[in-house]
Design an enzyme around this catalytic site. Structure first.
Site: not given
Length: 473
Positions: A18, A209
């Site tokens: 991420d 997402e």
């Protein structure tokens, strides 16, 4: 002499997915969540930071723990995990860390005077009446915050929209005031979820997402993970909260859609969720993303590739490579660790890391390590059964006469060496059972030129591959 740059760009025993990359004061800083080797869930560890000088992306420095999960007042016992964060430089010159805990719908904020110091809890994003964003009736839960500050306004992007979920309409943009907490413009949808995408141009690549936001010139780039999970897509607009148009795929962590060296829809690595962003470093643009290791979705590692932003603002999709940020192919000589494989597959084709839902699945070959989380043990490829193939890209080959490999495991067979995944076998290296790392070799001339290298196991049992050496004498 500078170190060689590889993927993953951090040590093989570090698990930071991420990634949100930023350049502050001549250094590239990486902010991400923090997986645990052999972890049973996402993001079990505290936030740490790594940085590198902009002129040497091989010299990554560990900055230490910058924020602990117990620092949030909602999480004194640490039962909740720190999910994917983002950082922005506020109008007051301080650095603001935005994140979500895994069991609450609100956005938390921490602050620090330096990019990689000890962040302190600052507050929760809230409406003017004090109600926390995500807790007002009618609010959608907040997830994966991304932030961009321009003047006194900070644009906050959030959302989580599983395929088929009609309760979530898409990625949200919210505007915050100069205190970095108070909502001054309420959430609006900027990219649709799958049930609401018809006629939008996002069909097949709807928002799932992992929102991230960057600006180049007068164009805003919204980077996100689509409903197929493995790809990072982008959309562009001239306005931060409206008008976004689908642009394309930047990278897939199974190399889907790439047709330069294989059929476009053939997966070449075991993919899964993806999250990252783009950044300009010394005049060059890069995409940061993550790969899945250990036969699970819970031990993810950061990778990066150089990208091109064309004159029309578009970004062509790039291959996964072993070179990472390197400007040139890897030298065609010397020893290379097996964990830099950018292709990994077997005869049983799969887009995703684990189809069974098992923890640490052994269905497929996998990149793993010995020891426990935090042990500085080098990675290697395990579970290489018959047909398992590891691919490495790219090498500048000159005068290679033989190849050595380090292998262990209950195996008896050969490793075939090729320069394309389905190409001619240039030679075979016989291997046999060994419970310690053992070197095997064979005379295998490799043609001069820039090539990929593929190692395919043929035989019985299961082999682990630690490294290979290209020899010119």
């Amino acid at each position: 002499m500078r170190k060689q740059r590889f993927n993953p760009y951090l040590p093989s025993w570090e698990y930071i997915p991420d990634a949100e990359p930023y350049v502050f004061n001549g250094r590239v800083y990486i902010y991400g969540s923090h997986d645990r080797f052999n972890g049973h869930a996402f993001c079990l560890n505290d936030y740490v930071c790594w940085s590198a000088p902009v002129d040497d992306l091989s010299e990554w420095r560990y900055e230490g723990v910058i924020y602990r999960k117990t620092d949030d007042p909602l999480n004194p016992d640490g039962r909740m995990c720190l999910y994917a964060p983002d950082v922005t430089l506020g109008p007051d010159g301080r650095y603001y860390l935005y994140y979500v805990l895994d069991k609450v719908p609100v956005v938390s904020v921490a602050v620090c005077d330096t990019p990689a110091g000890k962040y302190e809890f600052y507050g929760y994003v809230r409406y003017a009446d004090g109600t926390r964003l995500g807790e007002r009736e009618g609010d959608w839960p907040q997830f994966d915050p991304a932030v961009l500050t321009e003047g006194e306004r900070t644009y906050l992007y959030t959302g989580f929209c599983p395929k088929g979920d009609k309760s979530r309409k898409g990625a949200m943009a919210t505007v915050l005031g100069p205190d970095m907490l108070t909502v001054v413009e309420e959430p609006v949808i900027i990219v649709p979820s799958e049930p609401y995408s018809r006629g939008s141009g996002f069909e097949g690549h709807e928002f799932f997402e992992a929102p991230s936001i960057r600006k180049k010139g007068d164009t805003y780039y919204f980077i996100y993970s689509s409903v197929v999970m493995h790809e990072l897509c982008y959309a562009t607009s001239k306005h931060p909260t409206k008008g976004f148009k689908y642009g394309g795929v930047i990278v897939s962590n199974c190399d889907l859609h790439i047709d330069s060296y294989k059929p476009a829809e053939k997966p070449m690595y075991y993919g899964g969720n993806n999250h990252g962003s783009i950044v300009e470093i010394n005049g060059e643009w890069y995409i940061f993303y993550h790969r899945h290791t250990n036969g699970t979705s819970f031990s993810r590692q950061g990778c990066m590739e150089k990208i091109k932003i064309l004159e029309d603002g578009s970004i062509p999709q790039v291959e996964m490579t072993s070179c990472g940020s390197a400007d040139e192919p890897l030298p065609g000589r010397g020893e290379y660790p097996a964990y830099i494989a950018c292709n990994l597959f077997c005869g049983e084709e799969s887009v995703y890391t684990d189809l069974t839902g098992a923890w640490m699945n052994n269905q497929f070959p996998k990149i793993t390590q010995d020891g426990k989380d935090g042990d500085e043990e080098p990675g290697y490829i395990a579970n290489m059964k018959d047909s398992a193939t590891a691919g490495f890209k790219y090498f500048d080959c000159k005068g290679i006469k033989s190849v050595k490999i380090k292998v262990r495991g209950y195996c008896r067979g050969v490793f075939e060496v090729k320069t394309s995944w389905n190409g001619e076998v240039l030679g075979k290296i016989p291997v046999e059972f060994s419970n310690i790392w053992t070197e095997f070799s064979a005379s295998i001339p490799i043609p001069d030129g820039i090539h990929a290298l593929y190692f395919t196991y043929r035989g019985s049992g299961s082999a682990s591959l630690k490294s290979f050496t290209l020899c010119t004498d």
